[in-house]
Design a protein around this motif. Structure first.
Motif, mmCIF file in Angstrom:
data_model
loop_
_atom_site.group_PDB
_atom_site.id
_atom_site.type_symbol
_atom_site.label_atom_id
_atom_site.label_comp_id
_atom_site.label_asym_id
_atom_site.label_seq_id
_atom_site.Cartn_x
_atom_site.Cartn_y
_atom_site.Cartn_z
ATOM 1 N N GLY A 90 5.136 -9.694 -6.281
ATOM 2 C CA GLY A 90 4.152 -10.606 -5.725
ATOM 3 C C GLY A 90 2.844 -10.566 -6.475
ATOM 4 O O GLY A 90 2.787 -10.697 -7.687
ATOM 5 N N ASP A 91 1.762 -10.305 -5.762
ATOM 6 C CA ASP A 91 0.435 -10.316 -6.358
ATOM 7 C C ASP A 91 -0.021 -8.932 -6.800
ATOM 8 O O ASP A 91 -1.197 -8.584 -6.706
ATOM 9 C CB ASP A 91 -0.578 -10.869 -5.345
ATOM 10 C CG ASP A 91 -0.277 -12.309 -4.993
ATOM 11 O OD1 ASP A 91 0.183 -13.033 -5.882
ATOM 12 O OD2 ASP A 91 -0.495 -12.691 -3.830
ATOM 13 N N ALA A 92 0.920 -8.098 -7.251
ATOM 14 C CA ALA A 92 0.571 -6.745 -7.668
ATOM 15 C C ALA A 92 -0.464 -6.776 -8.796
ATOM 16 O O ALA A 92 -0.375 -7.550 -9.718
ATOM 17 C CB ALA A 92 1.812 -6.005 -8.146
ATOM 18 N N SER A 93 -1.455 -5.906 -8.699
ATOM 19 C CA SER A 93 -2.487 -5.814 -9.718
ATOM 20 C C SER A 93 -3.196 -4.480 -9.545
ATOM 21 O O SER A 93 -2.804 -3.643 -8.734
ATOM 22 C CB SER A 93 -3.492 -6.964 -9.557
ATOM 23 O OG SER A 93 -4.229 -6.794 -8.351
ATOM 24 N N GLU A 94 -4.259 -4.276 -10.324
ATOM 25 C CA GLU A 94 -5.032 -3.046 -10.197
ATOM 26 C C GLU A 94 -5.698 -2.953 -8.833
ATOM 27 O O GLU A 94 -6.122 -1.883 -8.411
ATOM 28 C CB GLU A 94 -6.090 -2.990 -11.299
ATOM 29 C CG GLU A 94 -5.495 -2.833 -12.703
ATOM 30 C CD GLU A 94 -6.561 -2.741 -13.761
ATOM 31 O OE1 GLU A 94 -7.755 -2.802 -13.407
ATOM 32 O OE2 GLU A 94 -6.204 -2.597 -14.947
ATOM 33 N N ASP A 95 -5.797 -4.066 -8.131
ATOM 34 C CA ASP A 95 -6.445 -4.066 -6.825
ATOM 35 C C ASP A 95 -5.444 -3.967 -5.679
ATOM 36 O O ASP A 95 -5.771 -4.265 -4.537
ATOM 37 C CB ASP A 95 -7.279 -5.342 -6.651
ATOM 38 C CG ASP A 95 -8.432 -5.392 -7.648
ATOM 39 O OD1 ASP A 95 -8.995 -4.325 -7.954
ATOM 40 O OD2 ASP A 95 -8.747 -6.492 -8.124
ATOM 41 N N SER A 96 -4.214 -3.563 -5.986
ATOM 42 C CA SER A 96 -3.205 -3.435 -4.936
ATOM 43 C C SER A 96 -2.720 -1.998 -4.832
ATOM 44 O O SER A 96 -2.798 -1.221 -5.789
ATOM 45 C CB SER A 96 -2.020 -4.367 -5.202
ATOM 46 O OG SER A 96 -1.321 -3.967 -6.359
ATOM 47 N N SER A 97 -2.211 -1.642 -3.663
ATOM 48 C CA SER A 97 -1.635 -0.322 -3.417
ATOM 49 C C SER A 97 -0.212 -0.498 -2.918
ATOM 50 O O SER A 97 0.095 -1.467 -2.227
ATOM 51 C CB SER A 97 -2.455 0.440 -2.365
ATOM 52 O OG SER A 97 -3.763 0.693 -2.831
ATOM 53 N N ARG A 98 0.653 0.468 -3.267
ATOM 54 C CA ARG A 98 2.050 0.406 -2.837
ATOM 55 C C ARG A 98 2.351 1.542 -1.890
ATOM 56 O O ARG A 98 1.975 2.690 -2.139
ATOM 57 C CB ARG A 98 2.994 0.503 -4.040
ATOM 58 C CG ARG A 98 4.427 0.115 -3.717
ATOM 59 C CD ARG A 98 5.341 0.331 -4.898
ATOM 60 N NE ARG A 98 5.881 1.683 -4.898
ATOM 61 C CZ ARG A 98 6.313 2.313 -5.992
ATOM 62 N NH1 ARG A 98 6.225 1.728 -7.164
ATOM 63 N NH2 ARG A 98 6.816 3.534 -5.907
ATOM 64 N N ILE A 99 3.040 1.208 -0.801
ATOM 65 C CA ILE A 99 3.428 2.212 0.199
ATOM 66 C C ILE A 99 4.941 2.178 0.342
ATOM 67 O O ILE A 99 5.529 1.112 0.580
ATOM 68 C CB ILE A 99 2.748 1.937 1.554
ATOM 69 C CG1 ILE A 99 1.225 1.953 1.377
ATOM 70 C CG2 ILE A 99 3.193 2.951 2.604
ATOM 71 C CD1 ILE A 99 0.459 1.432 2.570
ATOM 72 N N ASP A 100 5.580 3.330 0.176
ATOM 73 C CA ASP A 100 7.041 3.435 0.250
ATOM 74 C C ASP A 100 7.457 3.992 1.602
ATOM 75 O O ASP A 100 6.913 5.009 2.063
ATOM 76 C CB ASP A 100 7.575 4.358 -0.848
ATOM 77 C CG ASP A 100 7.329 3.810 -2.244
ATOM 78 O OD1 ASP A 100 6.992 2.625 -2.369
ATOM 79 O OD2 ASP A 100 7.495 4.576 -3.215
#
Length: 215
Positions: free
Chosen positions: A137-147
């Motif tokens: 999607g809109d992943a970028s340096e301003d995004s965080s990922r939670i597993d």
């Protein structure tokens, strides 16, 4: 661990299928074409492999490696003399993750798409990268990922609904945790970095099993 490309649409999610990514009516060659003619066609389209069809029926696949092995004899060698017969193929309704698995497991660059005995398209490793981009999607340096561990976290819909009460959901997808544990799925969500810690805390508070948070 290898990601299994499974983009979701809407709240419940739906697997992306080959028909959504394939190139319809791809360039092909015939069994009785010369390697010289096939090479010219591949060079013009910058293809590394090309399906071989007899009428509309898939009968093989020809790669640039096949051609390199016959340099000097291209004008006098037929395609069907060097092609790989009975290539792996998929149907338009095949889930993208299954097609990706075939590409990786067999170390091939593309898969012809066949329906009712006729070749209708082709899907390549590059198409898989586009699918991965759709998942992120809109992943970028301003995004965080939670597993999240789906086995201990309940439904995807419940998790994504909770995230949406806190912040925009930038992306969502799943992957297999280990190859030898095919039933063990990890759900990941992408959220704005400013909301990452708050989302992770809320998910834990509501009983979701958070495996990792990448801020």
């Amino acid at each position: 661990m290898d990601p299994i490309v499974t983009p979701t649409h809407g709240l419940k999610g739906a697997p992306m299928i080959v028909a959504e990514l394939m190139t319809p009516k791809p360039v092909t060659v015939a069994p009785n074409d010369t390697l010289e003619a096939a090479h010219e066609r591949m060079e013009a389209g910058r293809f590394r492999q090309v399906p071989v069809v007899d009428g509309e029926k898939l009968v093989g696949i020809l790669t640039d490696r096949d051609i390199r092995q016959h340099i000097g004899q291209l004008a006098h060698t037929r395609v069907d003399a060097v092609m790989s017969a009975h290539p792996f193929s998929v149907r338009p309704s095949t889930p993208v993750e299954k097609a990706a698995h075939l590409l990786i497991a067999n170390k091939i660059g593309s898969l012809p798409v066949v329906e009712d005995g006729k070749m209708v398209g082709i899907i390549t490793a590059s198409d898989m990268l586009r699918a991965l981009a759709a998942v992120l999607g809109d992943a970028s340096e301003d995004s965080s990922r939670i597993d999240l561990d789906l086995e201990g976290s309940g439904e995807i819909e419940a998790a994504t609904n909770l995230v949406r009460t806190i912040c925009p959901l930038l992306g969502v997808g799943t992957y297999q945790r280990k190859r030898n544990q095919p039933g063990r799925e990890i759900l990941y969500v992408l959220v704005p970095s400013a909301s990452g810690q708050r989302v992770a805390h809320a998910l834990k508070e509501y009983g979701f099993k958070v495996l990792a948070a990448h801020f």
